[in-house]
Design an enzyme around this catalytic site. Structure first.
Site, PDB file in Angstrom:
ATOM      1  N   CYS A  89       0.813  -1.225   0.000  1.00  0.00           N
ATOM      2  CA  CYS A  89       0.000   0.000   0.000  1.00  0.00           C
ATOM      3  C   CYS A  89       0.837   1.262   0.000  1.00  0.00           C
ATOM      4  O   CYS A  89       0.288   2.361  -0.123  1.00  0.00           O
ATOM      5  CB  CYS A  89      -0.949  -0.031   1.180  1.00  0.00           C
ATOM      6  SG  CYS A  89      -1.888  -1.570   1.164  1.00  0.00           S
ATOM      7  N   HIS A 351      -9.986   0.904  -1.750  1.00  0.00           N
ATOM      8  CA  HIS A 351      -8.536   0.723  -1.717  1.00  0.00           C
ATOM      9  C   HIS A 351      -8.068  -0.185  -2.850  1.00  0.00           C
ATOM     10  O   HIS A 351      -7.993  -1.412  -2.695  1.00  0.00           O
ATOM     11  CB  HIS A 351      -8.190   0.124  -0.348  1.00  0.00           C
ATOM     12  CG  HIS A 351      -6.734  -0.031  -0.089  1.00  0.00           C
ATOM     13  ND1 HIS A 351      -5.778   0.771  -0.652  1.00  0.00           N
ATOM     14  CD2 HIS A 351      -6.063  -0.910   0.708  1.00  0.00           C
ATOM     15  CE1 HIS A 351      -4.592   0.388  -0.233  1.00  0.00           C
ATOM     16  NE2 HIS A 351      -4.734  -0.619   0.588  1.00  0.00           N
ATOM     17  N   CYS A 381      -0.135   3.087   6.076  1.00  0.00           N
ATOM     18  CA  CYS A 381       0.500   1.819   6.422  1.00  0.00           C
ATOM     19  C   CYS A 381       0.598   0.935   5.187  1.00  0.00           C
ATOM     20  O   CYS A 381      -0.009   1.224   4.153  1.00  0.00           O
ATOM     21  CB  CYS A 381      -0.306   1.112   7.503  1.00  0.00           C
ATOM     22  SG  CYS A 381      -1.972   0.686   6.973  1.00  0.00           S
TER      23      CYS A 381
HETATM   24  C1  LIG Z   1      -1.981  -1.921   4.156  1.00  0.00           C
HETATM   25  C2  LIG Z   1      -3.419  -2.020   3.864  1.00  0.00           C
HETATM   26  O1  LIG Z   1      -3.964  -1.232   3.182  1.00  0.00           O
HETATM   27  S1  LIG Z   1      -4.269  -3.208   4.611  1.00  0.00           S
HETATM   28  C3  LIG Z   1      -5.866  -3.202   3.938  1.00  0.00           C
HETATM   29  C4  LIG Z   1      -6.049  -4.351   3.084  1.00  0.00           C
HETATM   30  N1  LIG Z   1      -7.405  -4.452   2.782  1.00  0.00           N
HETATM   31  C5  LIG Z   1      -8.254  -5.060   3.573  1.00  0.00           C
HETATM   32  O2  LIG Z   1      -7.926  -5.608   4.606  1.00  0.00           O
HETATM   33  C6  LIG Z   1      -9.645  -5.046   3.073  1.00  0.00           C
HETATM   34  C7  LIG Z   1     -10.602  -5.170   4.185  1.00  0.00           C
HETATM   35  N2  LIG Z   1     -11.891  -5.383   3.637  1.00  0.00           N
HETATM   36  C8  LIG Z   1     -12.259  -6.549   3.194  1.00  0.00           C
HETATM   37  O3  LIG Z   1     -11.503  -7.486   3.241  1.00  0.00           O
HETATM   38  C9  LIG Z   1     -13.639  -6.634   2.583  1.00  0.00           C
HETATM   39  O4  LIG Z   1     -14.432  -5.610   3.067  1.00  0.00           O
HETATM   40  C10 LIG Z   1     -14.207  -8.003   2.733  1.00  0.00           C
HETATM   41  C11 LIG Z   1     -13.481  -8.837   1.734  1.00  0.00           C
HETATM   42  C12 LIG Z   1     -13.984  -8.602   4.107  1.00  0.00           C
HETATM   43  C13 LIG Z   1     -15.721  -7.951   2.479  1.00  0.00           C
HETATM   44  O5  LIG Z   1     -15.951  -7.576   1.179  1.00  0.00           O
HETATM   45  P1  LIG Z   1     -17.379  -7.806   0.525  1.00  0.00           P
HETATM   46  O6  LIG Z   1     -17.735  -9.252   0.578  1.00  0.00           O
HETATM   47  O7  LIG Z   1     -17.316  -7.149  -0.795  1.00  0.00           O
HETATM   48  O8  LIG Z   1     -18.327  -7.116   1.569  1.00  0.00           O
HETATM   49  P2  LIG Z   1     -19.265  -5.839   1.454  1.00  0.00           P
HETATM   50  O9  LIG Z   1     -18.469  -4.616   1.185  1.00  0.00           O
HETATM   51  O10 LIG Z   1     -20.356  -6.174   0.497  1.00  0.00           O
HETATM   52  O11 LIG Z   1     -19.807  -5.679   2.898  1.00  0.00           O
HETATM   53  C14 LIG Z   1     -20.393  -6.777   3.603  1.00  0.00           C
HETATM   54  C15 LIG Z   1     -21.657  -6.318   4.298  1.00  0.00           C
HETATM   55  O12 LIG Z   1     -21.376  -5.184   5.133  1.00  0.00           O
HETATM   56  C16 LIG Z   1     -22.246  -4.125   4.784  1.00  0.00           C
HETATM   57  N3  LIG Z   1     -21.558  -2.837   4.930  1.00  0.00           N
HETATM   58  C17 LIG Z   1     -20.341  -2.504   4.433  1.00  0.00           C
HETATM   59  N4  LIG Z   1     -20.056  -1.222   4.763  1.00  0.00           N
HETATM   60  C18 LIG Z   1     -21.107  -0.760   5.475  1.00  0.00           C
HETATM   61  C19 LIG Z   1     -21.406   0.489   6.098  1.00  0.00           C
HETATM   62  N5  LIG Z   1     -20.565   1.504   6.055  1.00  0.00           N
HETATM   63  N6  LIG Z   1     -22.589   0.609   6.763  1.00  0.00           N
HETATM   64  C20 LIG Z   1     -23.468  -0.425   6.826  1.00  0.00           C
HETATM   65  N7  LIG Z   1     -23.235  -1.629   6.243  1.00  0.00           N
HETATM   66  C21 LIG Z   1     -22.075  -1.784   5.584  1.00  0.00           C
HETATM   67  C22 LIG Z   1     -22.604  -4.361   3.342  1.00  0.00           C
HETATM   68  O13 LIG Z   1     -23.839  -3.735   2.986  1.00  0.00           O
HETATM   69  C23 LIG Z   1     -22.731  -5.858   3.309  1.00  0.00           C
HETATM   70  O14 LIG Z   1     -23.971  -6.229   3.861  1.00  0.00           O
HETATM   71  P3  LIG Z   1     -24.795  -7.490   3.266  1.00  0.00           P
HETATM   72  O15 LIG Z   1     -23.903  -8.691   3.460  1.00  0.00           O
HETATM   73  O16 LIG Z   1     -26.028  -7.526   4.115  1.00  0.00           O
HETATM   74  O17 LIG Z   1     -25.023  -7.175   1.823  1.00  0.00           O
END
Ligand SMILES: CC(=O)SCCNC(=O)CCNC(=O)[C@H](O)C(C)(C)COP(=O)(O)OP(=O)(O)OC[C@H]1O[C@@H](n2cnc3c(N)ncnc32)[C@H](O)[C@@H]1OP(=O)(O)O
Length: 398
Positions: A89, A351, A381
């Site tokens: 990142c 991201h 990070c």
């Molecule tokens: C150095 C770095 O940058 S480290 C960072 C690396 N990146 C990460 O770690 C990414 C972290 N995030 C993730 O891994 C992902 O969010 C995942 C893979 C876990 C999930 O992704 P997805 O399966 O696409 O989930 P999605 O975004 O649809 O959200 C899941 C649920 O939460 C809900 N949700 C997400 N954000 C919100 C919000 N702000 N408010 C309310 N509900 C929310 C969605 O509506 C969804 O609900 P549903 O299942 O009833 O439809």
């Protein structure tokens, strides 16, 4: 401190970011990035060679990435050498720092940093394993396997965020409150028909079917953050403070920035009264499995090298994949939550890894111009419990 590397005002763009499996899901990120950058350069209509070297930043493998930067440059119609940079990142931070150093050393005149990534349809690599039982292969899912485990510690990224939160005593209420604030700050960039975003964001032409293209003008897949919506979500880790609403979502997109000399930046600038200097860089590696803490020492190093303190900074932007990132940054550096990440941050707009910090840098520059100039600090990070930061100086009466 760096003194010779400049970014022309407007010498950059970011595409919209689309949540994974959205409109950009079918495109090879290198081809899409090269095509978008080429269209942007054509619209710029800059006289002379637009760039003499290409830093291509990418973190998720795409077909033919072996040729990376030289292939991208060729697709842009510019036959120059280059380097492919993969630094998780902090890929954009690393590319801009390397480009700035090449100017500082007089090696290059105007390197372009092109940052591309696609989390969608991520590659699954099969590694031969002749010594495995029966020659059984080793398989790797580039996105999920790496989000779910740092091979050096065994811990998922979200666990590193929970470790920081637990030690600092952060609460679920604080994480949700921060997510709502970050969403409201993002919404400010959508006001007046996306006036802020239109200062730097370019549309993308993407293939969504064999015979169908779409033009993507704005971010896709941003979920509104409300107190009621967030309260309904379960923690990702039992007893943890983070939900899917207070962490980033994987996305697709691209961005570019030109780095050059003071004179060439003045020639290419969209407004010659604006000058943007790359001032300093900082880096850090924290204790194992405390990734969101790493931007703090990186930012301190960049500030020290710039010869300024946090109070001298006009615009602060952070890559905040988890709420713990900003809670920790604010606590350690003594800044209020609302004092940074105006107009959006990666927790909300998603991201796509390599381009994420490039977009934050660009938004930081544009906000500094609106405020009449000043120092911009961008910190984030990266995988491996690391962090990186850049300080820029924007002058509006150059
Ligand atoms: C150095 C770095 O940058 S480290 C960072 C690396 N990146 C990460 O770690 C990414 C972290 N995030 C993730 O891994 C992902 O969010 C995942 C893979 C876990 C999930 O992704 P997805 O399966 O696409 O989930 P999605 O975004 O649809 O959200 C899941 C649920 O939460 C809900 N949700 C997400 N954000 C919100 C919000 N702000 N408010 C309310 N509900 C929310 C969605 O509506 C969804 O609900 P549903 O299942 O009833 O439809």
């Amino acid at each position: 401190m760096l003194t010779k590397a400049y970014i022309p005002y407007g010498g950059y763009y970011s595409s919209p970011f689309c949540k994974w499996q959205g409109s950009l899901a079918n495109e090879n990120a290198i081809e899409l990035g090269a095509r978008t950058a080429r269209q942007w350069l054509e619209r710029k209509g800059w006289e002379g060679a637009p760039f003499d070297y290409l830093y291509l930043g990418i973190t998720v493998g795409q077909q033919r990435v072996f040729y990376g930067s030289t292939w991208a440059a060729a697709m842009m119609g510019v036959r120059v050498p280059g380097m492919t940079v993969m630094q998780a990142c902090s890929t954009a931070t690393t590319c801009v720092f390397n480009a700035a150093m090449s100017i500082e050393q007089g090696l290059l005149l105007s390197p372009l940093c092109l940052l591309v990534d696609r989390c969608s349809n991520g590659p699954h690599t099969i590694w031969p394993n002749p010594l495995g039982p029966g020659g059984e292969v080793i398989s790797e899912n580039w996105n999920m396997d790496n989000m779910n485990g740092d091979p050096a510690t065994g811990h998922p990224m979200v666990v590193t965020a929970e470790n920081v939160a637990r030690e600092a005593g952060f609460t679920r209420e604080e994480a949700d409150e921060l997510a709502i604030l970050r969403y409201e700050q993002y919404v400010a960039a959508l006001k007046d028909d996306r006036a802020f975003q239109k200062r730097y964001m370019v549309p993308v032409e993407a293939r969504v079917g064999r015979k169908q293209m779409v033009r993507v003008e704005a971010d896709e897949g941003v979920t509104p953050c409300t107190a009621e919506g967030l309260q309904r979500l379960k923690p990702v880790v039992a007893e943890g403070i983070h939900t899917f609403g207070s962490q980033t979502h994987p996305a697709d997109g691209n961005a570019a920035l030109l780095v050059t000399t003071k004179e060439r930046a003045a020639e290419l600038s969209a407004d010659p009264s604006v000058s943007i200097r790359v001032v300093s860089y900082g880096f850090a590696r924290t204790r194992p499995a405390f990734m969101p803490a790493a931007p703090v020492p990186a930012a301190r190093m960049a500030l020290e090298r710039a010869g300024i303190g946090i109070k001298d900074v006009t615009v602060i932007k952070t890559h905040n994949p988890f709420a713990a990132n900003d809670l920790y940054f604010a606590k350690e550096l003594g800044v209020g939550w609302a004092e940074f990440n105006n107009f959006g941050s990666s927790m909300i707009f998603g991201h796509p890894q390599a381009p994420t910090v490039a977009r934050l840098l660009i938004e930081g520059i544009e906000e500094a111009v609106l405020r009449g100039g000043g120092h911009v600090l961008v910190a984030g990070c990266a995988a491996g419990d690391t962090g990186a930061a850049l300080v820029l100086k924007v002058d509006t009466a150059a």
